[in-house]
Enzyme design. Structure first.
Site, PDB file in Angstrom:
ATOM      1  N   LYS A 149     115.028  30.310  35.262  1.00 15.45           N
ATOM      2  CA  LYS A 149     115.930  29.271  35.770  1.00 15.45           C
ATOM      3  C   LYS A 149     115.092  28.024  36.045  1.00 15.45           C
ATOM      4  CE  LYS A 149     119.543  28.462  39.202  1.00 15.45           C
ATOM      5  NZ  LYS A 149     118.978  27.325  39.953  1.00 15.45           N
ATOM      6  N   GLY A 206     109.194  28.830  46.797  1.00 13.85           N
ATOM      7  CA  GLY A 206     109.947  27.712  47.361  1.00 13.85           C
ATOM      8  C   GLY A 206     110.100  27.847  48.868  1.00 13.85           C
ATOM      9  N   SER A 207     111.251  27.428  49.368  1.00 19.34           N
ATOM     10  CA  SER A 207     111.481  27.378  50.806  1.00 19.34           C
ATOM     11  C   SER A 207     111.812  28.756  51.379  1.00 19.34           C
ATOM     12  CB  SER A 207     112.656  26.433  51.109  1.00 19.34           C
ATOM     13  OG  SER A 207     113.874  26.989  50.610  1.00 19.34           O
ATOM     14  N   GLY A 210     115.634  29.438  50.825  1.00 17.18           N
ATOM     15  CA  GLY A 210     115.966  29.850  49.467  1.00 17.18           C
ATOM     16  C   GLY A 210     115.493  31.256  49.161  1.00 17.18           C
ATOM     17  N   GLY A 211     114.246  31.560  49.508  1.00 16.95           N
ATOM     18  CA  GLY A 211     113.694  32.878  49.228  1.00 16.95           C
ATOM     19  C   GLY A 211     114.385  33.980  50.003  1.00 16.95           C
ATOM     20  N   GLU A 230     107.678  33.788  47.491  1.00 12.83           N
ATOM     21  CA  GLU A 230     106.689  33.065  48.297  1.00 12.83           C
ATOM     22  C   GLU A 230     107.442  31.949  48.996  1.00 12.83           C
ATOM     23  OE1 GLU A 230     103.425  29.734  47.663  1.00 12.83           O
ATOM     24  OE2 GLU A 230     103.218  31.395  46.238  1.00 12.83           O
ATOM     25  N   CYS A 267     101.326  24.895  48.761  1.00 17.02           N
ATOM     26  CA  CYS A 267     101.772  25.998  49.615  1.00 17.02           C
ATOM     27  C   CYS A 267     100.665  26.462  50.540  1.00 17.02           C
ATOM     28  CB  CYS A 267     102.293  27.156  48.765  1.00 17.02           C
ATOM     29  SG  CYS A 267     101.219  27.601  47.400  1.00 17.02           S
ATOM     30  N   GLU A 358     106.893  25.234  59.075  1.00 14.77           N
ATOM     31  CA  GLU A 358     106.251  24.417  58.046  1.00 14.77           C
ATOM     32  C   GLU A 358     106.939  23.063  57.903  1.00 14.77           C
ATOM     33  OE1 GLU A 358     104.799  24.879  53.410  1.00 14.77           O
ATOM     34  OE2 GLU A 358     106.701  25.777  54.005  1.00 14.77           O
TER      35      GLU A 358
END
Length: 495
Positions: A149, A206-207, A210-211, A230, A267, A358
């Site tokens: 994606k 990502g965030s 989202g994860g 991650e 990251c 973060e």
């Protein structure tokens, strides 16, 4: 051209991936390595158009992208090298002892691909963590088709990388369902992929939001599947007293350089530094205050990230215990990020989890401790991290052994001095950490051990030699490493 891929087309691609998975079972790891070398060559051959397109879409500088392209090519080649020797598949052979009571059977175990994998492209590394990045390379290395994606922040770059992969697959004569490339900017499109029964694993960078959403969806399925997400990290630096006293100015410059590298969009960005109060910490902060003035604002990856950085920075400044140390003198334009350094005390950090969330960008929080015991309390309080750095002398490390022991429980990579923003691609690298840094601390997303995420073990009992997978046959036709009756060897005569 870059509109959302219709669901019916996605469904067709998923079924092609299912076919390709069966096809891949008939191709050896050595065959797959050959395909991966061909993909690497195709990516390497992409010319100035790729770099120019990525510069336009990501705002990253040319030198950074040239280096990242080389890293991406290296990942494909090094992961291909890794699967050829067979170590990652952990072939185990325990031969039969028929005259034992009860008789011991012949048992042979190997790791195989789990099935089609959905990979979500990441924004901050448009080559190395996106379409042709490490997740795609390691899934194919494991024998798993990939449904990629594309990240909406760099669709043209993603398309160019996808064409390189498609080209290699076609030229090498492999099943075209091994790799699929789709677009989708909606939550619904991602949810459809994760919940589809053909999909057997997911990789995401990502965030946290989202994860975690993808992880929850995968675990709500009738057949739950692993999600290797991650999700970010503040990568704390614990600056111990003797080290801080030795060179506070040098440490301040080193910290600020790492914090602002790539506009803080790594990251492994060291977003928090913890130290004990005193004149050395005051010197450290004064150097930061002076140096940050001249840090120029710069374009962030895309408007969404810049907007989030400003919102999260402003949110931190509303906290009553936060004080500004210094900030970039030049005002950031729209879409840019400017360095900002703030400070607080240890008691506030322990009492307020929001202070350790973060802030993705060049934002640094300095935490001043009244004592070394308070530093230990913070170590006990922090959540899982990708990295933790101990800025210390050897004498510091010996004296703070309890702290260092505790920090080992909180991260995937523990550094002794230096800063964490460089992530080497090698088998000893661990890029992953305890939750919430990642959803599964047992695995890495960088280095050839990343292949392990998409493998599962299967054991064959009492099978005729001719019917076994090549990796487990007596004659070892693939020439791979195997553990035969507890001895690691490539020698077929061991059987």
């Amino acid at each position: 051209m870059y509109t959302e891929t219709p669901q019916e087309q996605v469904k067709e691609l998923l079924h092609k991936a299912e076919e390709a998975f069966q096809y891949l079972k008939g191709r050896s790891a050595i065959d797959r390595a050959g395909l991966m070398y061909a993909i690497a060559a195709k990516i390497e051959g992409l010319g100035t158009e790729l770099i120019a397109t990525a510069m336009e879409e990501s705002h990253l500088p040319e030198a950074r992208l040239i280096g990242e392209k080389a890293r991406t090519v290296f990942q494909w080649r090094s992961y291909a090298d890794h699967i050829k020797d067979g170590l990652c598949f952990e072939a185990r052979i325990d031969t039969a002892i028929p005259d034992r009571t009860p008789p011991k059977p012949d048992l042979r175990k190997i790791k195989v691909g789990v099935g089609p994998v959905v990979v979500f492209g990441a924004s901050n590394f448009p080559f190395a963590f996106s379409t042709a990045g490490g997740d795609t390379a390691s899934a194919i290395a494991a024998g798993c088709p990939v449904i990629l994606k594309a990240h909406p922040g760099h669709p043209k770059t993603s398309a160019l990388m996808a064409e390189a992969i498609f080209g290699a697959i076609k030229e090498e004569g492999w099943h075209d369902g091994i790799f699929s490339h789709i677009y989708g900017n909606s939550n619904e499109s991602g949810a459809y992929l994760v919940q589809h029964p053909i999909v057997k694993s997911v990789a995401f960078t990502g965030s946290y939001g989202g994860g975690k959403a993808l992880f929850d969806l995968a675990n709500q399925r009738k057949e739950p599947i692993p999600v290797f997400a991650e999700m970010g990290s503040v990568n704390p630096v614990f600056a111990l007293p003797e080290k801080m006293a030795t060179d506070p100015r040098g440490l301040a410059n080193q910290y600020l350089s790492s914090l602002t590298l790539g506009v803080g969009q790594f990251c492994t960005n060291p977003g928090v530094l913890i130290a004990v109060k005193g004149k050395d910490l005051e010197t450290f902060k004064e150097v930061l205050r002076q140096e940050v003035l001249s840090c120029p604002p710069a374009n962030m990856l895309h408007a969404g990230i810049a907007k989030a950085y400003h919102a999260n920075s402003e949110r931190m400044l509303t906290e009553s215990t936060i004080r500004v140390i210094g900030k970039a003198e030049q005002i950031a334009a729209e879409g840019q990020g400017a360095a900002l350094l703030v400070e607080t005390d240890a008691k506030s950090v322990v009492e307020n989890d929001a202070l350790l969330e973060e802030v993705f960008g060049p934002f640094g929080l300095i935490v001043a401790c009244e004592s070394e015991e308070e530093m230990l309390n913070i170590a006990d309080h922090i959540k899982g991290q990708l990295t933790i750095t101990v800025a210390a002398t050897e004498a510091d490390a010996v004296r703070h052994s309890k702290l260092i022991s505790l920090l080992q429980d909180k991260c995937g990579r523990l550094l002794f001095n230096g800063m964490p923003t460089g992530v080497e691609v090698c088998i000893a690298m661990q890029h992953g950490g305890p939750f919430p840094a990642t959803t599964d601390a047992r695995f890495t997303s960088v280095g050839s051990d990343a292949v392990q995420r998409f493998l599962r073990p299967i054991s064959f009992q009492n099978w005729p030699n001719a019917l076994l997978p090549d990796a487990l046959k007596n004659e070892n036709p693939l020439g791979i490493y195997r553990t035969v009756n507890s001895v690691l060897t490539k020698d077929a005569s061991a059987l």
